[in-house]
Design a protein around this motif. Sequence first.
Motif, PDB file in Angstrom:
ATOM      1  N   LEU A 297       2.020  28.565 -23.419  1.00  0.00           N
ATOM      2  CA  LEU A 297       2.188  27.219 -22.884  1.00  0.00           C
ATOM      3  C   LEU A 297       0.858  26.492 -23.006  1.00  0.00           C
ATOM      4  CD1 LEU A 297       4.034  25.187 -21.393  1.00  0.00           C
ATOM      5  CD2 LEU A 297       3.069  26.069 -19.254  1.00  0.00           C
ATOM      6  N   SER A 298       0.843  25.390 -23.754  1.00  0.00           N
ATOM      7  CA  SER A 298      -0.392  24.639 -23.930  1.00  0.00           C
ATOM      8  C   SER A 298      -0.424  23.443 -22.988  1.00  0.00           C
ATOM      9  CB  SER A 298      -0.537  24.153 -25.381  1.00  0.00           C
ATOM     10  OG  SER A 298       0.450  23.196 -25.689  1.00  0.00           O
ATOM     11  N   VAL A 299      -1.523  23.305 -22.289  1.00  0.00           N
ATOM     12  CA  VAL A 299      -1.742  22.169 -21.408  1.00  0.00           C
ATOM     13  C   VAL A 299      -2.993  21.445 -21.900  1.00  0.00           C
ATOM     14  CG1 VAL A 299      -2.154  21.397 -19.041  1.00  0.00           C
ATOM     15  CG2 VAL A 299      -0.710  23.409 -19.465  1.00  0.00           C
ATOM     16  N   MET A 300      -2.831  20.212 -22.348  1.00  0.00           N
ATOM     17  CA  MET A 300      -3.973  19.440 -22.828  1.00  0.00           C
ATOM     18  C   MET A 300      -4.455  18.492 -21.731  1.00  0.00           C
ATOM     19  SD  MET A 300      -4.250  16.644 -25.931  1.00  0.00           S
ATOM     20  CE  MET A 300      -4.441  17.809 -27.276  1.00  0.00           C
ATOM     21  N   VAL A 301      -5.733  18.579 -21.436  1.00  0.00           N
ATOM     22  CA  VAL A 301      -6.352  17.665 -20.471  1.00  0.00           C
ATOM     23  C   VAL A 301      -7.147  16.627 -21.258  1.00  0.00           C
ATOM     24  CG1 VAL A 301      -7.821  17.457 -18.442  1.00  0.00           C
ATOM     25  CG2 VAL A 301      -6.534  19.574 -18.829  1.00  0.00           C
TER      26      VAL A 301
ATOM     27  N   SER B 120     -14.372   1.406 -35.626  1.00  0.00           N
ATOM     28  CA  SER B 120     -14.368   2.608 -36.446  1.00  0.00           C
ATOM     29  C   SER B 120     -14.320   3.868 -35.592  1.00  0.00           C
ATOM     30  CB  SER B 120     -15.605   2.634 -37.344  1.00  0.00           C
ATOM     31  OG  SER B 120     -15.661   3.827 -38.105  1.00  0.00           O
ATOM     32  N   ALA B 121     -15.166   3.901 -34.548  1.00  0.00           N
ATOM     33  CA  ALA B 121     -15.201   5.067 -33.660  1.00  0.00           C
ATOM     34  C   ALA B 121     -13.871   5.235 -32.935  1.00  0.00           C
ATOM     35  CB  ALA B 121     -16.336   4.925 -32.650  1.00  0.00           C
ATOM     36  N   SER B 122     -13.265   4.107 -32.510  1.00  0.00           N
ATOM     37  CA  SER B 122     -11.998   4.159 -31.798  1.00  0.00           C
ATOM     38  C   SER B 122     -10.884   4.683 -32.694  1.00  0.00           C
ATOM     39  CB  SER B 122     -11.630   2.765 -31.279  1.00  0.00           C
ATOM     40  OG  SER B 122     -10.459   2.817 -30.489  1.00  0.00           O
ATOM     41  N   GLU B 123     -10.876   4.255 -33.955  1.00  0.00           N
ATOM     42  CA  GLU B 123      -9.859   4.721 -34.902  1.00  0.00           C
ATOM     43  C   GLU B 123      -9.977   6.221 -35.143  1.00  0.00           C
ATOM     44  OE1 GLU B 123     -10.461   2.337 -38.322  1.00  0.00           O
ATOM     45  OE2 GLU B 123      -9.320   0.618 -37.553  1.00  0.00           O
ATOM     46  N   GLN B 124     -11.206   6.712 -35.234  1.00  0.00           N
ATOM     47  CA  GLN B 124     -11.414   8.151 -35.433  1.00  0.00           C
ATOM     48  C   GLN B 124     -10.939   8.951 -34.220  1.00  0.00           C
ATOM     49  OE1 GLN B 124     -12.453   9.801 -38.204  1.00  0.00           O
ATOM     50  NE2 GLN B 124     -12.342   7.798 -39.214  1.00  0.00           N
ATOM     51  N   LEU B 125     -11.225   8.433 -33.021  1.00  0.00           N
ATOM     52  CA  LEU B 125     -10.780   9.115 -31.810  1.00  0.00           C
ATOM     53  C   LEU B 125      -9.254   9.154 -31.735  1.00  0.00           C
ATOM     54  CD1 LEU B 125     -13.259   7.656 -29.150  1.00  0.00           C
ATOM     55  CD2 LEU B 125     -13.181  10.015 -29.969  1.00  0.00           C
ATOM     56  N   THR B 126      -8.626   8.027 -32.036  1.00  0.00           N
ATOM     57  CA  THR B 126      -7.162   7.950 -31.999  1.00  0.00           C
ATOM     58  C   THR B 126      -6.532   8.915 -32.998  1.00  0.00           C
ATOM     59  OG1 THR B 126      -7.261   5.615 -31.326  1.00  0.00           O
ATOM     60  CG2 THR B 126      -5.174   6.419 -32.233  1.00  0.00           C
ATOM     61  N   LYS B 127      -7.100   8.967 -34.187  1.00  0.00           N
ATOM     62  CA  LYS B 127      -6.591   9.854 -35.234  1.00  0.00           C
ATOM     63  C   LYS B 127      -6.714  11.319 -34.821  1.00  0.00           C
ATOM     64  CE  LYS B 127      -7.165  11.017 -40.142  1.00  0.00           C
ATOM     65  NZ  LYS B 127      -7.939  10.722 -41.388  1.00  0.00           N
ATOM     66  N   LYS B 128      -7.871  11.674 -34.295  1.00  0.00           N
ATOM     67  CA  LYS B 128      -8.089  13.067 -33.885  1.00  0.00           C
ATOM     68  C   LYS B 128      -7.147  13.454 -32.744  1.00  0.00           C
ATOM     69  CE  LYS B 128     -11.605  16.349 -32.347  1.00  0.00           C
ATOM     70  NZ  LYS B 128     -13.029  16.566 -31.975  1.00  0.00           N
ATOM     71  N   ALA B 129      -6.986  12.537 -31.766  1.00  0.00           N
ATOM     72  CA  ALA B 129      -6.099  12.817 -30.633  1.00  0.00           C
ATOM     73  C   ALA B 129      -4.657  12.997 -31.100  1.00  0.00           C
ATOM     74  CB  ALA B 129      -6.184  11.690 -29.609  1.00  0.00           C
ATOM     75  N   HIS B 130      -4.241  12.171 -32.056  1.00  0.00           N
ATOM     76  CA  HIS B 130      -2.876  12.271 -32.583  1.00  0.00           C
ATOM     77  C   HIS B 130      -2.654  13.608 -33.300  1.00  0.00           C
ATOM     78  CE1 HIS B 130       0.927  11.142 -34.441  1.00  0.00           C
ATOM     79  NE2 HIS B 130       0.424  11.499 -35.610  1.00  0.00           N
ATOM     80  N   LEU B 131      -3.635  14.038 -34.094  1.00  0.00           N
ATOM     81  CA  LEU B 131      -3.521  15.298 -34.813  1.00  0.00           C
ATOM     82  C   LEU B 131      -3.461  16.481 -33.848  1.00  0.00           C
ATOM     83  CD1 LEU B 131      -5.982  14.725 -37.812  1.00  0.00           C
ATOM     84  CD2 LEU B 131      -3.478  14.879 -37.905  1.00  0.00           C
ATOM     85  N   GLN B 132      -4.299  16.441 -32.817  1.00  0.00           N
ATOM     86  CA  GLN B 132      -4.288  17.511 -31.810  1.00  0.00           C
ATOM     87  C   GLN B 132      -2.931  17.595 -31.138  1.00  0.00           C
ATOM     88  OE1 GLN B 132      -7.627  16.495 -29.241  1.00  0.00           O
ATOM     89  NE2 GLN B 132      -8.731  18.309 -29.909  1.00  0.00           N
ATOM     90  N   ARG B 133      -2.438  16.446 -30.702  1.00  0.00           N
ATOM     91  CA  ARG B 133      -1.165  16.391 -29.996  1.00  0.00           C
ATOM     92  C   ARG B 133      -0.019  16.878 -30.887  1.00  0.00           C
ATOM     93  NH1 ARG B 133      -1.659  11.603 -28.932  1.00  0.00           N
ATOM     94  NH2 ARG B 133      -2.722  11.798 -26.923  1.00  0.00           N
ATOM     95  N   SER B 134      -0.019  16.427 -32.131  1.00  0.00           N
ATOM     96  CA  SER B 134       1.029  16.814 -33.068  1.00  0.00           C
ATOM     97  C   SER B 134       1.023  18.322 -33.327  1.00  0.00           C
ATOM     98  CB  SER B 134       0.858  16.058 -34.384  1.00  0.00           C
ATOM     99  OG  SER B 134       1.814  16.449 -35.336  1.00  0.00           O
ATOM    100  N   SER B 135      -0.163  18.886 -33.505  1.00  0.00           N
ATOM    101  CA  SER B 135      -0.287  20.321 -33.767  1.00  0.00           C
ATOM    102  C   SER B 135       0.215  21.153 -32.591  1.00  0.00           C
ATOM    103  CB  SER B 135      -1.744  20.679 -34.076  1.00  0.00           C
ATOM    104  OG  SER B 135      -2.189  20.043 -35.259  1.00  0.00           O
ATOM    105  N   LEU B 136      -0.126  20.735 -31.383  1.00  0.00           N
ATOM    106  CA  LEU B 136       0.296  21.477 -30.202  1.00  0.00           C
ATOM    107  C   LEU B 136       1.790  21.328 -29.951  1.00  0.00           C
ATOM    108  CD1 LEU B 136      -2.714  20.780 -27.812  1.00  0.00           C
ATOM    109  CD2 LEU B 136      -2.166  22.904 -28.993  1.00  0.00           C
ATOM    110  N   GLU B 137       2.335  20.162 -30.239  1.00  0.00           N
ATOM    111  CA  GLU B 137       3.779  19.972 -30.092  1.00  0.00           C
ATOM    112  C   GLU B 137       4.541  20.908 -31.029  1.00  0.00           C
ATOM    113  OE1 GLU B 137       4.242  15.809 -30.813  1.00  0.00           O
ATOM    114  OE2 GLU B 137       4.027  15.267 -28.699  1.00  0.00           O
ATOM    115  N   LYS B 138       4.035  21.068 -32.258  1.00  0.00           N
ATOM    116  CA  LYS B 138       4.671  21.979 -33.216  1.00  0.00           C
ATOM    117  C   LYS B 138       4.569  23.426 -32.745  1.00  0.00           C
ATOM    118  CE  LYS B 138       3.886  19.050 -37.279  1.00  0.00           C
ATOM    119  NZ  LYS B 138       3.124  18.910 -38.561  1.00  0.00           N
TER     120      LYS B 138
END
Length: 320
Positions: free
Chosen positions: A233-237, A273-291
């Motif tokens: 069970l993954s819990v992301m904070v 630019s920094a905000s876009e990178q953060l959003t992209k990384k957060a989306h990838l993390q979330r997607s990977s954990l959902e899978k």
Amino acid sequence: MAKPQIAPKPSEHDDRLYCDYARLVRLQAQSECFSLLPHLKAGSVLSGRHHSLFRGRGLNFEELRHYQLGDDIRNLDWKVTMRTGKPHVRSYTEEKDRNVLICVDQRSSMFFASDHVMKSVVAAEIAALCGWRVLKDGDRVGFIIASSSAISHTKPQRSQNDLLAQLKRLVHANQSLNVNVMNNQNVSFDHWLEVIKRARVKQSTLVFISDWRDCTEQNLDHLKQLQRHNDILSVMVSDPLEQSLPNEIATANWVVGDGRFQLNLDSKSKVTSASEQLTKKAHLQRSSLEKLMAIKQLPFIELDTSGSHIAQFQKLVGGR
């Protein structure tokens, strides 16, 4: 007769910055207010004396069905067989205890919040809440605590005194954090998984509570392997500022850093630019954990730093 537990005294720490041992103990009462079963598969996350997939002459009658090749003839129901003229067997499910390992992140990246409470406090309180829930269900609970200096591991036990001892260790790791703390090189996610590998866990439940900041694709592949014989069970904070930056930062001339590198956000283009990178990384993390969670149809749980993490967790795992 067991001695009554003496309620610990609250500490003088700001509970937004550091977790309090007395509060972790009091969370035992809130473990009554939710169930981890309704939205999860039977026999998976923290389900206590769950129904296992093993069949045999177990404890609970499951069904009466036609005899199939390979069935144990000792389970034949002779009365039904004689009445129907066709062989029938009684099928049972066996109740098994489950070992639960709560893997909680208390490394330097968790000492952060732009809202109400530090990620490290959120992780510690959710870990304690899970520990009390597991113990209430009569299962064994152990902890793997990743601090900024070391990774400690204890074997699961069905003992309130042991849980209290683990909560003290968790508080110590939490209250050792500050803005100047740097992680030891031996506390990376790689090392965290290596500790679990050495523990040779099998038929167990692992609850990971972390910001998953340094979890790589290779680490996720390792977790998928663990999923074959365990439930994870993954819990992301997470914190809102780690997912996107407000535009007004450009006029505030912010300088952000991680203790080694710094970035001067003194223009709108840098902030964007920094905000876009953060959003992209957060989306990838979330997607990977959902899978990862989808492998066994478990929920992906994400908590924030608003201070309502207990209610959020209870709702996501089937609060009542």
